[in-house]
Design an enzyme around this catalytic site. Sequence first.
Site, PDB file in Angstrom:
ATOM      1  N   PHE A  12       0.829  -1.219   0.000  1.00  0.00           N
ATOM      2  CA  PHE A  12       0.000   0.000   0.000  1.00  0.00           C
ATOM      3  C   PHE A  12       0.869   1.278   0.000  1.00  0.00           C
ATOM      4  O   PHE A  12       0.833   2.073  -0.942  1.00  0.00           O
ATOM      5  CB  PHE A  12      -0.918  -0.063   1.236  1.00  0.00           C
ATOM      6  CG  PHE A  12      -1.552   1.225   1.653  1.00  0.00           C
ATOM      7  CD1 PHE A  12      -2.162   2.074   0.741  1.00  0.00           C
ATOM      8  CD2 PHE A  12      -1.564   1.592   3.007  1.00  0.00           C
ATOM      9  CE1 PHE A  12      -2.755   3.262   1.147  1.00  0.00           C
ATOM     10  CE2 PHE A  12      -2.159   2.766   3.421  1.00  0.00           C
ATOM     11  CZ  PHE A  12      -2.745   3.608   2.495  1.00  0.00           C
ATOM     12  N   ILE A  13       1.682   1.459   1.014  1.00  0.00           N
ATOM     13  CA  ILE A  13       2.408   2.721   1.144  1.00  0.00           C
ATOM     14  C   ILE A  13       3.657   2.724   0.266  1.00  0.00           C
ATOM     15  O   ILE A  13       4.013   3.748  -0.331  1.00  0.00           O
ATOM     16  CB  ILE A  13       2.798   2.975   2.617  1.00  0.00           C
ATOM     17  CG1 ILE A  13       1.555   2.876   3.515  1.00  0.00           C
ATOM     18  CG2 ILE A  13       3.443   4.335   2.774  1.00  0.00           C
ATOM     19  CD1 ILE A  13       1.866   3.031   4.984  1.00  0.00           C
ATOM     20  N   ASP A  33      10.116  -7.125  -3.340  1.00  0.00           N
ATOM     21  CA  ASP A  33       8.870  -7.449  -2.644  1.00  0.00           C
ATOM     22  C   ASP A  33       8.581  -8.942  -2.787  1.00  0.00           C
ATOM     23  O   ASP A  33       8.732  -9.508  -3.873  1.00  0.00           O
ATOM     24  CB  ASP A  33       7.710  -6.627  -3.227  1.00  0.00           C
ATOM     25  CG  ASP A  33       6.527  -6.558  -2.285  1.00  0.00           C
ATOM     26  OD1 ASP A  33       6.213  -5.449  -1.809  1.00  0.00           O
ATOM     27  OD2 ASP A  33       5.915  -7.613  -2.011  1.00  0.00           O
ATOM     28  N   GLU A  81       5.271  -7.215   7.613  1.00  0.00           N
ATOM     29  CA  GLU A  81       3.932  -7.675   7.955  1.00  0.00           C
ATOM     30  C   GLU A  81       3.336  -6.514   8.746  1.00  0.00           C
ATOM     31  O   GLU A  81       3.945  -6.037   9.719  1.00  0.00           O
ATOM     32  CB  GLU A  81       3.987  -8.946   8.804  1.00  0.00           C
ATOM     33  CG  GLU A  81       4.396 -10.184   8.029  1.00  0.00           C
ATOM     34  CD  GLU A  81       3.355 -10.625   7.003  1.00  0.00           C
ATOM     35  OE1 GLU A  81       2.159 -10.271   7.166  1.00  0.00           O
ATOM     36  OE2 GLU A  81       3.728 -11.298   6.035  1.00  0.00           O
ATOM     37  N   SER A  82       2.138  -6.052   8.331  1.00  0.00           N
ATOM     38  CA  SER A  82       1.701  -4.732   8.811  1.00  0.00           C
ATOM     39  C   SER A  82       0.393  -4.708   9.601  1.00  0.00           C
ATOM     40  O   SER A  82       0.003  -3.651  10.089  1.00  0.00           O
ATOM     41  CB  SER A  82       1.556  -3.790   7.610  1.00  0.00           C
ATOM     42  OG  SER A  82       0.491  -4.231   6.775  1.00  0.00           O
ATOM     43  N   THR A 121       6.575   3.082  12.502  1.00  0.00           N
ATOM     44  CA  THR A 121       5.213   3.436  12.886  1.00  0.00           C
ATOM     45  C   THR A 121       5.181   4.150  14.232  1.00  0.00           C
ATOM     46  O   THR A 121       6.050   3.927  15.084  1.00  0.00           O
ATOM     47  CB  THR A 121       4.373   2.145  12.961  1.00  0.00           C
ATOM     48  OG1 THR A 121       3.110   2.443  13.561  1.00  0.00           O
ATOM     49  CG2 THR A 121       5.043   1.070  13.818  1.00  0.00           C
ATOM     50  N   ASP A 122       4.133   4.958  14.439  1.00  0.00           N
ATOM     51  CA  ASP A 122       3.960   5.608  15.748  1.00  0.00           C
ATOM     52  C   ASP A 122       3.589   4.592  16.836  1.00  0.00           C
ATOM     53  O   ASP A 122       3.663   4.907  18.032  1.00  0.00           O
ATOM     54  CB  ASP A 122       2.910   6.729  15.669  1.00  0.00           C
ATOM     55  CG  ASP A 122       1.536   6.268  15.195  1.00  0.00           C
ATOM     56  OD1 ASP A 122       1.368   5.069  14.873  1.00  0.00           O
ATOM     57  OD2 ASP A 122       0.622   7.117  15.142  1.00  0.00           O
ATOM     58  N   GLU A 123       3.187   3.386  16.418  1.00  0.00           N
ATOM     59  CA  GLU A 123       2.756   2.395  17.414  1.00  0.00           C
ATOM     60  C   GLU A 123       3.883   1.936  18.329  1.00  0.00           C
ATOM     61  O   GLU A 123       3.619   1.327  19.369  1.00  0.00           O
ATOM     62  CB  GLU A 123       2.158   1.175  16.719  1.00  0.00           C
ATOM     63  CG  GLU A 123       0.922   1.505  15.949  1.00  0.00           C
ATOM     64  CD  GLU A 123       0.146   0.269  15.544  1.00  0.00           C
ATOM     65  OE1 GLU A 123       0.458  -0.829  16.026  1.00  0.00           O
ATOM     66  OE2 GLU A 123      -0.773   0.418  14.739  1.00  0.00           O
ATOM     67  N   TYR A 148       2.891  -6.976  16.446  1.00  0.00           N
ATOM     68  CA  TYR A 148       3.302  -6.132  15.303  1.00  0.00           C
ATOM     69  C   TYR A 148       4.127  -4.947  15.774  1.00  0.00           C
ATOM     70  O   TYR A 148       5.246  -4.716  15.287  1.00  0.00           O
ATOM     71  CB  TYR A 148       2.068  -5.634  14.525  1.00  0.00           C
ATOM     72  CG  TYR A 148       2.378  -4.440  13.642  1.00  0.00           C
ATOM     73  CD1 TYR A 148       3.186  -4.571  12.519  1.00  0.00           C
ATOM     74  CD2 TYR A 148       1.887  -3.169  13.960  1.00  0.00           C
ATOM     75  CE1 TYR A 148       3.506  -3.472  11.720  1.00  0.00           C
ATOM     76  CE2 TYR A 148       2.197  -2.069  13.169  1.00  0.00           C
ATOM     77  CZ  TYR A 148       3.002  -2.221  12.058  1.00  0.00           C
ATOM     78  OH  TYR A 148       3.322  -1.140  11.274  1.00  0.00           O
ATOM     79  N   LYS A 152       8.126  -3.947  15.163  1.00  0.00           N
ATOM     80  CA  LYS A 152       8.607  -2.701  14.550  1.00  0.00           C
ATOM     81  C   LYS A 152       9.539  -1.969  15.517  1.00  0.00           C
ATOM     82  O   LYS A 152      10.553  -1.385  15.098  1.00  0.00           O
ATOM     83  CB  LYS A 152       7.422  -1.805  14.159  1.00  0.00           C
ATOM     84  CG  LYS A 152       6.565  -2.334  13.030  1.00  0.00           C
ATOM     85  CD  LYS A 152       7.280  -2.451  11.693  1.00  0.00           C
ATOM     86  CE  LYS A 152       7.646  -1.124  11.081  1.00  0.00           C
ATOM     87  NZ  LYS A 152       8.168  -1.280   9.687  1.00  0.00           N
ATOM     88  N   LEU A 204     -17.363  -1.740  14.493  1.00  0.00           N
ATOM     89  CA  LEU A 204     -16.438  -0.991  15.356  1.00  0.00           C
ATOM     90  C   LEU A 204     -16.007  -1.869  16.516  1.00  0.00           C
ATOM     91  O   LEU A 204     -16.851  -2.469  17.201  1.00  0.00           O
ATOM     92  CB  LEU A 204     -17.121   0.266  15.898  1.00  0.00           C
ATOM     93  CG  LEU A 204     -17.210   1.448  14.939  1.00  0.00           C
ATOM     94  CD1 LEU A 204     -17.981   2.592  15.584  1.00  0.00           C
ATOM     95  CD2 LEU A 204     -15.818   1.924  14.535  1.00  0.00           C
ATOM     96  N   TYR A 205     -14.712  -1.924  16.745  1.00  0.00           N
ATOM     97  CA  TYR A 205     -14.188  -2.673  17.886  1.00  0.00           C
ATOM     98  C   TYR A 205     -14.486  -1.903  19.177  1.00  0.00           C
ATOM     99  O   TYR A 205     -14.302  -0.675  19.242  1.00  0.00           O
ATOM    100  CB  TYR A 205     -12.671  -2.828  17.789  1.00  0.00           C
ATOM    101  CG  TYR A 205     -12.141  -3.671  16.655  1.00  0.00           C
ATOM    102  CD1 TYR A 205     -12.974  -4.419  15.824  1.00  0.00           C
ATOM    103  CD2 TYR A 205     -10.771  -3.725  16.424  1.00  0.00           C
ATOM    104  CE1 TYR A 205     -12.453  -5.188  14.794  1.00  0.00           C
ATOM    105  CE2 TYR A 205     -10.237  -4.500  15.398  1.00  0.00           C
ATOM    106  CZ  TYR A 205     -11.096  -5.229  14.581  1.00  0.00           C
ATOM    107  OH  TYR A 205     -10.573  -5.980  13.568  1.00  0.00           O
TER     108      TYR A 205
END
Length: 332
Positions: A12-13, A33, A81-82, A121-123, A148, A152, A204-205
């Site tokens: 995607f990105i 890839d 893996e995202s 990632t910000d995660e 995940y 990261k 919605l979770y």
Amino acid sequence: MDRILVTGGAGFIGSNFVHHVVAHTDAHVTVLDKLTYASTEESLAGLPEDRVTLVVGDIAEPEVVEPLVAGVDAVVHYAAESHNDNSLEDPGPFIRTNVVGTFTLLEAARKHDKRFHHVSTDEVYGDLELDDPKRFTEDTPYNPSSPYSASKAGSDHLVRAWVRSFGVRATISNCSNNYGPWQHIEKFIPRQITEVIDGRRPRLYGDGLNVRDWIHTEDHSSAVLAILERGQIGETYLIGADGEKNNLEVVQAILRHFGRSEDEIEFVRDRAGHDRRYAIESGKLRNQLGWQPQYADFDAGLQATIDWYAANEAWWRPHKDAVEASYAAKGQ
Ligand code: NAD
Ligand code: DAU
């Protein structure tokens, strides 16, 4: 930089970044890839053959990685893996690709002394309370929640160590939630758009009040190119576009677009360890590198993204039943 290796450039990105590089530089791009289920090879169709070469291979295999890294000026590392939900079901591939894969690339960059940019990632910073006035900065301590985000975080630490111990010429960026075309329909926004297109109820979770800080993927690409070209070696830059929204607001906007009732929302089982809120303070990137988001109107970007999924059903339709069967099996 005349030659750039983009790992995960059929995702995607990463694919968006490849388009951005072709449009804004003269560089040749080699995409490495593995073409996993999440890749969007179609997004690379039509790019000039003399500017972009696709190599199908695994970033965790040194014999694949090393000759490719040797042949370029810089590596921009997106492959991963995202998806958090998948990491809760089966963490193994996340460790292999995100940790071992990054290690493999760093070793090749060290051996051949190549510029390296690591996309993260910000995660990695964990989460914030809804009423916390703070946002994440480059100095926020690491505190990842899911397999995940832990993988990261591990990859970020490897990059930092390879800079400090081996002098690898690397930078890191940690970006917030991306949206836009070509995002796999397992992810929140495309899942809800395609559910509503199919006449079903968006899911919605939990209480739906978790906040994500949305940025258009094109703004992520321009930020990564700015860091690649002008970033200071060894530095980390946070990428964000002041796009905080809770999940309920996003789904309400999608339903409104289709003229559907907000009562249709279905609240389902929460994600284990679900991060409450992400929010990025991107002043360092803006002030030091002069970057500004160009697509900061979230409502306009969401409308365009909805239109894109409606117009590109042939791309996502073959995956829809399997994605929904997998969510249904988890009560989500
Ligand atoms: P994606 O899942 O859409 O794409 C990942 C790509 O990596 C796919 O094309 C896949 O085939 C490839 N890949 C996976 N394993 C591989 C391997 N072992 N070898 C080679 N290629 C492999 O992911 P995305 O959402 O485009 O995310 C790209 C990067 O950006 C990731 O590093 C992710 O952590 C980071 N990121 C994502 C977001 C977001 O909101 N999606 C935000 C910040 C950072
Ligand atoms: O913050 C950056 C991260 O954003 C990236 O590092 C990840 O690769 C990317 O997948 C994304 O992670 P999230 O977990 O935030 O994204 P996801 O699309 O899975 O979910 C967004 C929010 O929506 C989250 O609070 C969970 C919720 N959600 C998700 C799905 C799929 C729902 O409420 N319902 C759903 O059906």
